[in-house]
Motif scaffolding. Sequence first.
Motif, mmCIF file in Angstrom:
data_model
loop_
_atom_site.group_PDB
_atom_site.id
_atom_site.type_symbol
_atom_site.label_atom_id
_atom_site.label_comp_id
_atom_site.label_asym_id
_atom_site.label_seq_id
_atom_site.Cartn_x
_atom_site.Cartn_y
_atom_site.Cartn_z
ATOM 1 N N THR A 1 2.088 -3.509 2.683
ATOM 2 C CA THR A 1 0.792 -3.832 2.110
ATOM 3 C C THR A 1 0.481 -2.783 1.049
ATOM 4 O OG1 THR A 1 -1.530 -4.299 2.623
ATOM 5 C CG2 THR A 1 -0.517 -2.468 3.785
ATOM 6 N N VAL A 2 -0.488 -3.094 0.184
ATOM 7 C CA VAL A 2 -0.846 -2.144 -0.865
ATOM 8 C C VAL A 2 -1.632 -0.981 -0.286
ATOM 9 C CG1 VAL A 2 -2.035 -1.844 -3.069
ATOM 10 C CG2 VAL A 2 -0.894 -4.005 -2.568
ATOM 11 N N GLN A 3 -2.669 -1.299 0.474
ATOM 12 C CA GLN A 3 -3.483 -0.280 1.138
ATOM 13 C C GLN A 3 -3.652 -0.675 2.593
ATOM 14 O OE1 GLN A 3 -7.055 -0.271 -1.278
ATOM 15 N NE2 GLN A 3 -6.321 1.475 -2.474
ATOM 16 N N ASP A 4 -3.575 0.305 3.464
ATOM 17 C CA ASP A 4 -3.674 0.025 4.892
ATOM 18 C C ASP A 4 -4.990 0.567 5.418
ATOM 19 O OD1 ASP A 4 -2.437 -0.829 7.480
ATOM 20 O OD2 ASP A 4 -2.740 1.298 7.915
ATOM 21 N N SER B 1 -5.003 -12.972 -10.058
ATOM 22 C CA SER B 1 -4.090 -12.670 -8.967
ATOM 23 C C SER B 1 -2.921 -13.651 -8.953
ATOM 24 C CB SER B 1 -4.842 -12.720 -7.636
ATOM 25 O OG SER B 1 -3.962 -12.576 -6.552
ATOM 26 N N LYS B 2 -3.219 -14.938 -9.118
ATOM 27 C CA LYS B 2 -2.179 -15.964 -9.099
ATOM 28 C C LYS B 2 -1.233 -15.834 -10.285
ATOM 29 C CE LYS B 2 -3.039 -18.340 -5.367
ATOM 30 N NZ LYS B 2 -2.024 -18.426 -4.272
ATOM 31 N N ALA B 3 -1.704 -15.215 -11.357
ATOM 32 C CA ALA B 3 -0.841 -14.987 -12.516
ATOM 33 C C ALA B 3 0.118 -13.825 -12.289
ATOM 34 C CB ALA B 3 -1.688 -14.728 -13.764
ATOM 35 N N GLY B 4 -0.055 -13.109 -11.179
ATOM 36 C CA GLY B 4 0.840 -12.012 -10.842
ATOM 37 C C GLY B 4 0.501 -10.705 -11.515
ATOM 38 N N LEU B 5 -0.723 -10.585 -12.042
ATOM 39 C CA LEU B 5 -1.093 -9.370 -12.761
ATOM 40 C C LEU B 5 -1.585 -8.268 -11.851
ATOM 41 C CD1 LEU B 5 -2.978 -10.838 -15.849
ATOM 42 C CD2 LEU B 5 -0.597 -10.135 -15.683
ATOM 43 N N CYS B 6 -2.187 -8.630 -10.724
ATOM 44 C CA CYS B 6 -2.806 -7.645 -9.846
ATOM 45 C C CYS B 6 -3.236 -8.341 -8.569
ATOM 46 C CB CYS B 6 -4.024 -7.014 -10.537
ATOM 47 S SG CYS B 6 -5.267 -8.235 -11.049
ATOM 48 N N SER B 7 -3.726 -7.563 -7.612
ATOM 49 C CA SER B 7 -4.321 -8.153 -6.417
ATOM 50 C C SER B 7 -5.692 -8.717 -6.773
ATOM 51 C CB SER B 7 -4.472 -7.101 -5.317
ATOM 52 O OG SER B 7 -5.444 -6.137 -5.694
ATOM 53 N N ARG B 8 -6.256 -9.535 -5.899
ATOM 54 C CA ARG B 8 -7.572 -10.096 -6.191
ATOM 55 C C ARG B 8 -8.643 -9.012 -6.184
ATOM 56 N NH1 ARG B 8 -9.587 -15.637 -3.398
ATOM 57 N NH2 ARG B 8 -7.322 -15.949 -3.472
ATOM 58 N N THR B 9 -8.475 -8.008 -5.310
ATOM 59 C CA THR B 9 -9.424 -6.891 -5.284
ATOM 60 C C THR B 9 -9.397 -6.130 -6.591
ATOM 61 O OG1 THR B 9 -9.205 -6.675 -2.885
ATOM 62 C CG2 THR B 9 -10.065 -4.783 -4.081
ATOM 63 N N GLU B 10 -8.182 -5.846 -7.092
ATOM 64 C CA GLU B 10 -8.056 -5.132 -8.355
ATOM 65 C C GLU B 10 -8.583 -5.992 -9.510
ATOM 66 O OE1 GLU B 10 -7.110 -1.796 -10.692
ATOM 67 O OE2 GLU B 10 -7.308 -2.086 -8.539
ATOM 68 N N ALA B 11 -8.348 -7.306 -9.432
ATOM 69 C CA ALA B 11 -8.851 -8.209 -10.471
ATOM 70 C C ALA B 11 -10.374 -8.132 -10.560
ATOM 71 C CB ALA B 11 -8.410 -9.635 -10.189
ATOM 72 N N ALA B 12 -11.034 -8.079 -9.407
ATOM 73 C CA ALA B 12 -12.496 -7.980 -9.395
ATOM 74 C C ALA B 12 -12.950 -6.697 -10.083
ATOM 75 C CB ALA B 12 -13.018 -8.041 -7.964
ATOM 76 N N PRO C 1 4.433 -2.137 -13.182
ATOM 77 C CA PRO C 1 3.186 -2.899 -13.134
ATOM 78 C C PRO C 1 2.925 -3.386 -11.710
ATOM 79 C CG PRO C 1 4.938 -4.297 -13.953
ATOM 80 C CD PRO C 1 5.534 -2.911 -13.794
ATOM 81 N N TRP C 2 1.825 -4.109 -11.538
ATOM 82 C CA TRP C 2 1.514 -4.684 -10.225
ATOM 83 C C TRP C 2 2.651 -5.576 -9.767
ATOM 84 C CZ3 TRP C 2 -0.869 -5.072 -5.788
ATOM 85 C CH2 TRP C 2 -0.877 -6.300 -5.119
ATOM 86 N N LEU C 3 3.116 -5.368 -8.532
ATOM 87 C CA LEU C 3 4.148 -6.198 -7.924
ATOM 88 C C LEU C 3 3.706 -6.564 -6.514
ATOM 89 C CD1 LEU C 3 7.323 -4.144 -8.912
ATOM 90 C CD2 LEU C 3 6.555 -6.281 -9.961
ATOM 91 N N ALA C 4 3.965 -7.787 -6.130
ATOM 92 C CA ALA C 4 3.625 -8.238 -4.778
ATOM 93 C C ALA C 4 4.897 -8.373 -3.954
ATOM 94 C CB ALA C 4 2.896 -9.576 -4.832
ATOM 95 N N PRO C 5 4.828 -8.071 -2.665
ATOM 96 C CA PRO C 5 6.005 -8.282 -1.813
ATOM 97 C C PRO C 5 6.276 -9.771 -1.644
ATOM 98 C CG PRO C 5 4.108 -7.643 -0.485
ATOM 99 C CD PRO C 5 3.689 -7.507 -1.915
#
Length: 269
Positions: A104-107, A38-49, A124-128
Motif C-alpha cells: 500500500t502507499v500509506q499504512d 486516479s483512473k488515468a494512472g496519474l496518482c491515487s484518488r487522495t493525491e488527486a483531491a 512517477p505515481w505507480l500502482a501495484p
Amino acid sequence: MRPRRPPANPPARARPGGGRAAPAAGGGVRHGLARVLSKAGLCSRTEAARWIAAGRVSVDGRTVRDPEFPIQAGRQQVRVDGQPLDAAPRIYLMLNKPRGLVTTVQDEQGRETVYRCFDGAGLPWLAPVGRLDKASEGLLLFSNDPQWAAALMDPATGPDKTYHVQVDGIPEASMLAAFCAGIEDEGEFLAARAVNLLRTGEKTSWLEVTLDEGRNRHIRRLLAAFDLQVLRLVRIGIGGLRLGELPKGQWRMLQMEDRRQLEAAAGPG
C-alpha cells in the motif's frame, strides 16, 4: 486442465458521497474529477483531491477545485499543470518484494510499505498490479497504466501466478490432488490450478503452487484447511514472466519481451 470459474457480476460501485456515478446526457456516465485522475494512472484518488484543491487541475481551460466535479469521458478536456492526462509516459516494472512490507502507499498502522523500495528513484505515481500480503515475498508488478493492470488482474482472463511455498509437513500425493479439487472457505471456493512437491526435509517441504485466480490469503487458507502452516511464500512467476535473479528489494523496468510474456499468458477478454 480445470476451467476458470466465471467471475461474479460485481455490484454497482458507490461514489464516496454514498451515491452512484450519475448518468449523463447521451448515455454516458459522469465520474468525479479525482476519480478520473486516479483512473488515468496519474496518482491515487487522495493525491488527486490534493492536486485539485491546490488549483493544479483544469477542465476545458477552467481551474476546478472540487474533487467531485462531474466529468464525462471523452467530452471534456482535463489537464494537470497544463498537460493532458495522456501526456505522462506509461511505466511498467517488477519488484522483488521483501517479506515484512505491506502493499500500500500509506499504512494506517505505520508499517513500512513496498514504496520504500522506490525511495530516491524519481518515479512517477505507480500502482501495484495485484497484492502480496505482508508475510509474502517475490514478484510484484507496478504500473501507471490502469487498462493494462486491469487486464492482468481479471480473474477470468488474467495470467496464472506461480509460488514456491514452504510448509510444516510433507503432503502425500492424495493431498496434493485435494488442493486442486478445492475447498469452500468462508463462502469462497479456493483451489490450486496445479501443485507439485519440489523437495522435502525431515519435517518440512517446498511446494510449487499455481493459481489461476488469487483471493485474499488464498494459499494460506487453502493449506490451513489441511492442517498445513505456511512458513514461507514466494511468488516466482506471473504468466511467462519469472522473478529470476532479481535481488530482494530491487526492481527493474519491464522490457517489451517481458510484457509479451505477460500478455500472451492472459486469455482473450
